[in-house]
Design an enzyme around this catalytic site. Structure first.
Site, PDB file in Angstrom:
ATOM      1  N   HIS A  64       0.896  -1.018   0.353  1.00 13.51           N
ATOM      2  CA  HIS A  64      -0.182  -0.039   0.062  1.00 13.51           C
ATOM      3  C   HIS A  64       0.608   1.040   0.022  1.00 13.51           C
ATOM      4  O   HIS A  64       0.349   2.140  -0.210  1.00 13.51           O
ATOM      5  CB  HIS A  64      -1.013  -0.112   1.338  1.00 13.51           C
ATOM      6  CG  HIS A  64      -2.205  -1.034   1.459  1.00 13.51           C
ATOM      7  ND1 HIS A  64      -3.171  -0.109   0.449  1.00 13.51           N
ATOM      8  CD2 HIS A  64      -2.279  -2.538   1.297  1.00 13.51           C
ATOM      9  CE1 HIS A  64      -3.932  -1.392  -0.181  1.00 13.51           C
ATOM     10  NE2 HIS A  64      -3.777  -2.504   0.682  1.00 13.51           N
TER      11      HIS A  64
ATOM     12  N   LYS B 225      -9.343  14.060   3.647  1.00 12.31           N
ATOM     13  CA  LYS B 225      -8.183  12.770   3.928  1.00 12.31           C
ATOM     14  C   LYS B 225      -7.394  12.899   5.119  1.00 12.31           C
ATOM     15  O   LYS B 225      -7.267  14.351   5.704  1.00 12.31           O
ATOM     16  CB  LYS B 225      -7.937  12.930   2.874  1.00 12.31           C
ATOM     17  CG  LYS B 225      -6.928  13.658   1.916  1.00 12.31           C
ATOM     18  CD  LYS B 225      -5.326  13.957   0.804  1.00 12.31           C
ATOM     19  CE  LYS B 225      -6.459  14.173  -0.069  1.00 12.31           C
ATOM     20  NZ  LYS B 225      -6.725  13.623  -1.309  1.00 12.31           N
ATOM     21  N   ARG B 226      -6.771  12.842   5.397  1.00 12.87           N
ATOM     22  CA  ARG B 226      -6.459  11.902   6.390  1.00 12.87           C
ATOM     23  C   ARG B 226      -5.576  13.045   6.277  1.00 12.87           C
ATOM     24  O   ARG B 226      -4.474  13.727   5.582  1.00 12.87           O
ATOM     25  CB  ARG B 226      -5.516  10.754   7.036  1.00 12.87           C
ATOM     26  CG  ARG B 226      -6.509  10.196   6.721  1.00 12.87           C
ATOM     27  CD  ARG B 226      -7.024   9.932   9.042  1.00 12.87           C
ATOM     28  NE  ARG B 226      -5.900  10.220   9.624  1.00 12.87           N
ATOM     29  CZ  ARG B 226      -5.424   8.758  10.672  1.00 12.87           C
ATOM     30  NH1 ARG B 226      -6.471   8.186  10.848  1.00 12.87           N
ATOM     31  NH2 ARG B 226      -4.280   9.143  11.270  1.00 12.87           N
TER      32      ARG B 226
ATOM     33  N   LYS C 103       0.413  14.522   1.504  1.00 16.38           N
ATOM     34  CA  LYS C 103      -1.208  15.245   0.681  1.00 16.38           C
ATOM     35  C   LYS C 103      -1.362  16.794   1.171  1.00 16.38           C
ATOM     36  O   LYS C 103      -1.569  16.793  -0.456  1.00 16.38           O
ATOM     37  CB  LYS C 103      -1.756  14.511   1.484  1.00 16.38           C
ATOM     38  CG  LYS C 103      -2.322  13.109   1.778  1.00 16.38           C
ATOM     39  CD  LYS C 103      -3.110  12.279   2.665  1.00 16.38           C
ATOM     40  CE  LYS C 103      -3.396  10.639   3.242  1.00 16.38           C
ATOM     41  NZ  LYS C 103      -3.747  10.563   1.453  1.00 16.38           N
TER      42      LYS C 103
ATOM     43  N   THR D 222      -8.197   6.912  -3.071  1.00 17.99           N
ATOM     44  CA  THR D 222      -9.673   6.470  -3.319  1.00 17.99           C
ATOM     45  C   THR D 222     -10.704   7.532  -3.614  1.00 17.99           C
ATOM     46  O   THR D 222     -11.732   6.991  -3.849  1.00 17.99           O
ATOM     47  CB  THR D 222     -10.308   5.000  -2.941  1.00 17.99           C
ATOM     48  OG1 THR D 222      -9.904   5.538  -1.158  1.00 17.99           O
ATOM     49  CG2 THR D 222      -9.737   3.779  -3.109  1.00 17.99           C
TER      50      THR D 222
ATOM     51  N   LYS E 102     -14.102   8.855  -5.673  1.00 16.05           N
ATOM     52  CA  LYS E 102     -15.561   8.962  -4.920  1.00 16.05           C
ATOM     53  C   LYS E 102     -15.876  10.563  -5.772  1.00 16.05           C
ATOM     54  O   LYS E 102     -17.403  10.900  -5.601  1.00 16.05           O
ATOM     55  CB  LYS E 102     -15.092   9.181  -3.240  1.00 16.05           C
ATOM     56  CG  LYS E 102     -15.336   8.084  -2.736  1.00 16.05           C
ATOM     57  CD  LYS E 102     -15.157   7.991  -1.706  1.00 16.05           C
ATOM     58  CE  LYS E 102     -14.138   7.182  -0.754  1.00 16.05           C
ATOM     59  NZ  LYS E 102     -13.703   7.248   0.753  1.00 16.05           N
TER      60      LYS E 102
HETATM   61  C1  LIG Z   1     -12.357   7.145   1.060  1.00 15.40           C
HETATM   62  C2  LIG Z   1     -11.614   7.844   1.861  1.00 15.40           C
HETATM   63  C3  LIG Z   1     -10.676   7.915   2.749  1.00 15.40           C
HETATM   64  C4  LIG Z   1      -9.382   7.868   1.817  1.00 15.40           C
HETATM   65  O1  LIG Z   1      -9.216   9.506   1.026  1.00 15.40           O
HETATM   66  P1  LIG Z   1      -8.141   9.277   0.164  1.00 15.40           P
HETATM   67  O2  LIG Z   1      -8.038  10.905  -0.420  1.00 15.40           O
HETATM   68  O3  LIG Z   1      -8.049   9.344  -0.818  1.00 15.40           O
HETATM   69  O4  LIG Z   1      -6.507   9.645   0.919  1.00 15.40           O
HETATM   70  C5  LIG Z   1     -10.094   8.034   4.373  1.00 15.40           C
HETATM   71  N1  LIG Z   1     -10.801   8.545   4.440  1.00 15.40           N
HETATM   72  C6  LIG Z   1     -12.736   8.237   4.813  1.00 15.40           C
HETATM   73  C7  LIG Z   1     -13.577   8.265   5.635  1.00 15.40           C
HETATM   74  C8  LIG Z   1     -13.178   7.879   3.398  1.00 15.40           C
HETATM   75  O5  LIG Z   1     -14.424   7.823   3.112  1.00 15.40           O
END
Ligand SMILES: *Cc1c(COP(=O)(O)O)cnc(C)c1O
Length: 671
Positions: free
Chosen positions: A304, A496-497, A502, A607, A611
């Site tokens: 990952h 995101k985190r 990032k 991911t 979305k």
């Molecule tokens: C999809 C998702 C992530 C992943 O987000 P990235 O932008 O791909 O790092 C993290 N937290 C939650 C709650 C998500 O639904």
């Protein structure tokens, strides 16, 4: 499940220390096609379904993308009716709850089981013992063969809790089996007889400790013994369960790889490789080579990350203390492996050092990724670029040894049921009304929308839905923080985190630049600007100082920008706290543009980019992770790439650090 038991096909086991499931009620009703009927039934009782849905706590047994991927895969497997099981841990505390106090992140425990969990079936009849510590020694068995035995130490129990994963409009319901640690039933009579009641209770509590809390680090390894305990507890219970199911059919061990496939979600469950080898050799009495052939045909490994700080390594002394027999087996796996490397590349000692499962640091450490590669028949990265980096950079030596065929790409994905059907019911209805409902099981059908994209009536409906979703998010923001945002403004989202790679810091610096530019404008010029609402959200690991400082900076900028009467109608900054799956379901359908701006080569896939795109959002992004494949699907007019390419980054860093070079003509113009 009875069908699977009866027909006994090969099963796929998805082993993951994280499952970021979110809520279940809405999803279950949609997948069972019961939402309308259930809503009506509730109405007749005087309740409202939408209110009821809000009452559920998120099952947040994961940090971010990796845990959400596991949840999306389980939904997909159920939809496609695979004979699959998920295995994980039932943490008493999921990822912490985040609040913002005085601009700073503060963490609170997520006691999601406080009022019970209706979405689990306790299986108090499915219980296994797990051993830690103790000693191992050689002995000669009745047949005169030398064998190993592991005994002594502590034992705890793993109790199964099953979480149902219903398929979409089919007869399948899969299961995620989560293990909870409990003290073993027999007390230590020795302690009782010594009158040591306190110590006896303490020991029982230590057992429950094992599954009490999810480690809150995303893409970062923290070498705590309790985490290693969680990992072994998990693989031990899971393999006992898998082997029990296999043994019910009385097949020979040689059939095991034809009946069982195990996918490792990152290196966290890698001890499963060692544990299966141990069971086959020490307990089932197989020869080493015969056992190892079975093990390597069963396991496959998903990598990952390429970030060095995220690659798992465990100190040898800790492993020796907690899992003495496993360490001995790792040494043997390593010896036999390196002997083969030596045979292929004679006298290349530096290669042996690089490829060894044991890192020669002080103390020595076990490299879990190397163990996972050596013990698996297939290794995959999670997006095209990432899989290339896996092959050509971080594990190049292993490609030289095994050949390139062992290394594959499986680009991450998301379930369209939750991320479109459930999160954006109006858009889902419009799409279904326009092209039929085939898309929810076959996303390629969405291409049929192209034929309608230029129709004014379709566009009007589309924009009305986006507006509705933006109003829904504006309401949430007002409720959370009291900030009023204009749903007519452009929603520019990064959720995101929080992590340096990032680059939320770059985004907020961009906001500061935008604010200063607005300040310099005449009121007339300002009035020509597109109004913008910049939305941030995400949790920082509690011990990650820089990430927490970025949160504080964003909140301070928000304070200035939102309260400046000259600019506040044109620019707003919002920090949505406690970002989780349920909030993502509100935020994502409301975005106009979203930012996926990691330094090229650092975000393995991402991911949330998928979305956002699925909900009709545009992307601003770097040439990184799955952004690249998304770009190929949606075309240049829907994704705005910028920045350095992965292969350029090292040189730019080097030049920036060691020479007095001007950055980039481009940047000079902008500044
Ligand atoms: C999809 C998702 C992530 C992943 O987000 P990235 O932008 O791909 O790092 C993290 N937290 C939650 C709650 C998500 O639904």
């Amino acid at each position: 499940m009875q069908t699977h038991t009866l027909r006994d096909p090969k099963r796929v086991y998805y082993m993951s220390l994280e499952f970021l499931l979110g809520r279940s009620l809405d999803n279950a009703l949609l997948n069972l096609q019961l939402k309308n009927k259930y809503g009506q039934a509730l109405n007749s009782l005087g309740f409202n379904l939408e209110d009821l849905i809000q009452e559920e706590d998120d099952a947040a047994l994961g940090n971010g993308g990796l845990g959400r991927l596991a949840a999306c895969y389980m939904d997909s497997l159920a939809c496609l009716e695979y004979p699959a099981w998920g295995y994980g841990l039932r943490y008493t505390y999921g990822i912490f709850k985040q609040r913002i106090v005085d601009g700073h992140q503060t963490e609170f425990p997520d006691y999601w089981l406080n009022f019970g969990n209706p979405w689990e079936v306790p299986r108090l009849d499915v219980v296994y013992e797990v051993r830690f510590y103790g000693q191992c020694h050689k002995y000669v068995d009745a047949d005169g063969s030398v064998r190993w035995k592991w005994d002594g130490g502590d034992k705890v129990q793993a109790v199964a809790y099953d979480v149902p994963i219903p398929g979409f409009n089919n007869q399948t319901c899969l299961n995620i089996r989560l293990w909870s640690s409990k003290p073993k039933k027999q007390f230590d009579l020795g302690l009782f007889n010594e009158g040591n009641y306190d110590k006896s209770v303490e020991e029982q509590q230590r057992a429950e400790n094992i599954t009490s809390v999810l480690y809150p680090n995303d893409n970062h390894m923290v070498g705590k013994e309790l985490r290693l305990k969680q990992q072994y507890f998990f693989v031990c219970a899971t393999l006992k369960d898998v082997i029990r199911r296999f043994k019910k059919t009385n097949r020979p061990w040689a059939d095991f790889p034809d009946q069982v496939a195990v996918q490792l979600n990152d290196t966290h469950p890698t001890l499963g490789i060692v544990e299966l080898q141990r069971r086959l050799v020490d307990i089932e009495g197989l020869e080493w080579d015969e056992a190892w052939e079975i093990v390597t045909r069963v396991f496959a490994f998903t990598n990952h990350t390429v970030l060095p700080e995220a690659l798992e390594t465990w100190p040898v002394p800790m492993m020796a203390h907690l899992l003495p027999r496993h360490l001995a087996i790792i040494y043997d796996i390593n010896l036999f492996f390196l002997q083969k490397v030596e045979a292929m590349f004679p006298n290349d000692r530096d290669r042996l050092r690089r490829m060894s499962i044991i890192e020669e640091s002080s103390p020595q450490r076990v490299r879990m990724a190397h163990l996972a590669i050596v013990g698996s028949h297939c290794v995959n990265g999670v997006a095209a670029l990432h899989s290339e980096l896996v092959k050509n950079v971080i594990f190049k030596d292993f490609v030289d040894f095994y050949g390139a065929d062992k290394f594959t790409n499986v680009t991450n994905g998301i379930t369209p049921r939750r991320w479109l059907n459930q999160a954006n019911p109006q858009l889902a209805s419009l799409i279904t009304a326009t092209i039929g409902d085939g898309w929810s099981k076959d996303l390629t059908e969405l291409a049929k929308l192209k034929a309608h994209a230029d129709k004014p009536d379709f566009q009007k409906k589309w924009m009305a839905i986006k507006k509705h979703n933006k109003q829904r998010l504006a309401d949430l923001i007002r409720k959370q923080s009291g900030i009023v945002v204009d749903p007519e403004s452009l929603f520019d989202v990064q959720v995101k985190r929080i992590h340096e790679y990032k680059r939320q810091l770059m985004n907020i610096l961009g906001v500061i630049h935008r604010y200063l530019a607005l300040k310099r404008m005449t009121p007339a010029a300002r009035a020509n600007e597109v109004k913008r609402t910049v939305i941030f959200g995400g949790k920082a690991a509690p011990g990650y100082y820089m990430a927490k400082l970025v949160i504080k900076l964003i909140n301070n900028v928000a304070n200035i920008v939102n309260n400046d009467p000259q600019t506040r109608d044109y620019l707003k900054v919002v920090y949505i706290f406690d970002y989780n799956v349920s909030l993502a379901e509100i935020i994502i359908p409301a975005s106009d543009i979203s930012q996926h701006i990691s330094t090229a080569g650092t975000e393995a896939s991402g991911t949330s980019n998928m979305k956002f795109v699925l909900n009709g959002g545009l992307i601003v992004g770097t040439v990184d992770g799955a952004n690249i494949e998304i770009g190929e699907e949606i075309g240049d007019e829907n994704i705005f790439f910028f920045g350095a390419l992965a292969h350029e980054v090292d040189d730019i860093r080097h030049a920036q650090r060691y020479r007095q070079v001007k950055m980039d003509a481009h940047l000079e113009v902008v500044l």
